[in-house]
Design an enzyme around this catalytic site. Sequence first.
Site, PDB file in Angstrom:
ATOM      1  CB  THR B  14      39.113  35.839  45.398  1.00  0.00           C
ATOM      2  OG1 THR B  14      39.116  34.430  45.632  1.00  0.00           O
ATOM      3  CG2 THR B  14      39.887  36.139  44.140  1.00  0.00           C
ATOM      4  CB  ALA B  34      41.749  59.334  48.560  1.00  0.00           C
ATOM      5  CB  VAL B 133      26.817  45.304  38.764  1.00  0.00           C
ATOM      6  CG1 VAL B 133      26.406  44.977  37.324  1.00  0.00           C
ATOM      7  CG2 VAL B 133      25.638  45.104  39.706  1.00  0.00           C
ATOM      8  CB  ILE B 137      32.538  47.776  34.226  1.00  0.00           C
ATOM      9  CG1 ILE B 137      33.197  46.689  33.384  1.00  0.00           C
ATOM     10  CG2 ILE B 137      31.895  48.837  33.354  1.00  0.00           C
ATOM     11  CD1 ILE B 137      32.187  45.834  32.608  1.00  0.00           C
ATOM     12  CE  LYS B 206      27.293  39.834  38.824  1.00  0.00           C
ATOM     13  NZ  LYS B 206      28.109  38.936  37.976  1.00  0.00           N
TER      14      LYS B 206
END
Lengths: 434, 434
Positions: B14, B34, B133, B137, B206
């Site tokens: 996924t 980039a 984690v 975000i 995490k």
Amino acid sequence: MKSPVRVGFIGFGTVAEGAVSILTGQQALLRRRAGFPIEIVKIADRDFTRARSAAIPSDILTGDVMEVLTHPDIDLVVELIGGIEPARSYLLEAISHKKHVVTANKALLALHADDIFQAAADQRVSVGFEGSVGGGIPIIRTLQEGLSADKVTAIHGIVNGTCNYILSEMTRHGKPFSDVLKEAQDLGYAESNPTLDVGGMDSAHKLTLLARLAFETPIALKEISVQGIEHITQADIAFADAFGRKIKLLAIAKETDGFIEVRVHPTMIPKQSLLAGVEGVYNAICVTGKNTGDTIFYGKGAGAQPTGSAVVSDIIDIGRRIQTGADSQVTPFPLKPDAPSLPVKQMENVESLYYLRLMVEDKPGVLSRISGVLGGQGISISSMIQQGRKAEGHVPLVMMTHKAKERHIQEAIATIGQMPDVSEPVALIRVEED
Amino acid sequence: MKSPVRVGFIGFGTVAEGAVSILTGQQALLRRRAGFPIEIVKIADRDFTRARSAAIPSDILTGDVMEVLTHPDIDLVVELIGGIEPARSYLLEAISHKKHVVTANKALLALHADDIFQAAADQRVSVGFEGSVGGGIPIIRTLQEGLSADKVTAIHGIVNGTCNYILSEMTRHGKPFSDVLKEAQDLGYAESNPTLDVGGMDSAHKLTLLARLAFETPIALKEISVQGIEHITQADIAFADAFGRKIKLLAIAKETDGFIEVRVHPTMIPKQSLLAGVEGVYNAICVTGKNTGDTIFYGKGAGAQPTGSAVVSDIIDIGRRIQTGADSQVTPFPLKPDAPSLPVKQMENVESLYYLRLMVEDKPGVLSRISGVLGGQGISISSMIQQGRKAEGHVPLVMMTHKAKERHIQEAIATIGQMPDVSEPVALIRVEED
């Protein structure tokens, strides 16, 4: 041990004092994090008589700005005097001496970012400006790096702590704008001349930077439609509550139909949304991305320590580049000549939901005439509150519209405002959907 | 035009599909951001028969992982197969071939971060793990860079979307844990074996990374006190509400008295706090810093596109270092041999407020005996609810305590649980102050 990164400060006010106290008080931590020591070579200010918390050896202080700008031992100049001139000239002078620069001066960058970034690119030095938006919230770096893989589609930001404090207090305690402003001034949350804050212009300054980074498009300050919070009344706050909403001053940038909308205005947002829960002097920025969806960054938007911390994070970041020799090869992100610069949408073409509050004569037919004017502009009403039936005089009539174009709503309220049934100018507040 | 950064993938599930679709679908934007193109050289997976949204030329696909790990044209290997082995061996193999690595594998890093970072430091390559984690975000980069100038004192994180979804639905719809878990599984928000999520271990994985970055201290997984949400009942959610609180599974790391507390457990937090407003599969991490105060980072904690976006942001970041020649000189932030590593506080010494729910016989003297046991351990009660007076049987007795030590509260509830007046084991939920 790597050689130190040597820093000079211009201006020794609140934020500079915060940054200097972090640099002097957390030396071991910063050296470990950065991988090199940071040395303060000179601090220039006009006034050193004011008491300051950071103890600085007197030979570091100077009244002569040029000593900092041209000092052969200084790698990086931190400008924290604020305002347009002489800050702009000082920054350009520092850059011309091949010094990296760090600034928290959003007013300056809002007007002169192109010149400053171009000069820096020409001299192959970096410009750090993390402290210019959101105080301690690392939103600049997040847009440059953390969300570098995402296509941003919208930004909704509470970026002025003064306005958010005033609106929070008005909402919580039912006090009028002028009283809360006075309190905010007494507490030091608002300037003695609060126009820049409460009029929305400070938010607009910050929005130019956020929009530039998010949409790779230079935004001129004058392209932003700006409205402040001076006209927000207790009546509007109470009606917002009745509609399940809170009023926040939002800085909004979003891409719609190949245009960018950039606007600052009081906005009704759903009470249960996270932005509505941002209270007091805190800031929060919601970034909507094609891949990541909504990401929100929240924290203290101002103050010596939070903004000072942002300034020091810029020093560390640029210092790392100096140390690795990468500094001369990094193009400042906001300048991308090949970026498909999007045109700014004229405010009159922006579409929104609207809240309208009218003071009308309490007699039959008024609602019909008013909704007729709105209907004539193609605007339909989604909900309505007619309150406080009185024996005589005027009563508030409050409406929420479905989506409409700004031009049409403005024409409608101009017409409505002249109707004999209507006693005051129509209050209009834009409403953001969930 | 700069030369491309050449990437190989291990695993095409996924998240990899999300990352690949971003790399192939947003090429122009990424190249601009980039400063260089990103080229996918090879993707290794065991199964290419599953339909995927990203269209990939068949010569890029391979069933042979070694082809990616040793490919002379690959600069950077993205590991997205998950699990401990063979992921660990593959990463170390890639590093031994001087390839930079990017991974979202928190389970692996929770156990083997030291080995992997040390190997990378030895080979002078970078390890990107932004996707490990908080999904989309950018919390890893924020701790490494955005908040680099701050001394973190506490982290409170909602870092498992499955648990947050289940608790949100239990709170909103009054359904029991088992029903909501079943729904979450049907919706794909929970694995068919949900133990890692609902038992809290994924949050603990995490937390090792967050705590390591925030406190510059290596944390062993076994040092974290972990409790899941399986035992949360509707009764607890209702009583939390009566106390003005919501229950969230929090991953907590904080410095107290020269120790670090690291723990994962259901926690009652004030209803009006921003973390309490984080609903559904969203994540949020509150970082408390000495300078910046509370900063909160909120967004989608999982999913192909958010996590894929984080993976691509790592590729861009490391690519920038490769391009500027800085890659071989950057020490991975989490490895700081000179950092003052803090000892982990034993859970029995942790202090907290506590919520206790007992089922007691509805007769005089019970409260006195129970509060006597608590008092004997030095624990005082801050508020109490005794509900539902019945003709016979047991009624809930609910108490909130003032601050107490974990050891004392555990001893007290062990004693209370054996009292003849008490019919069930005592339910205990920790309470965080504002």
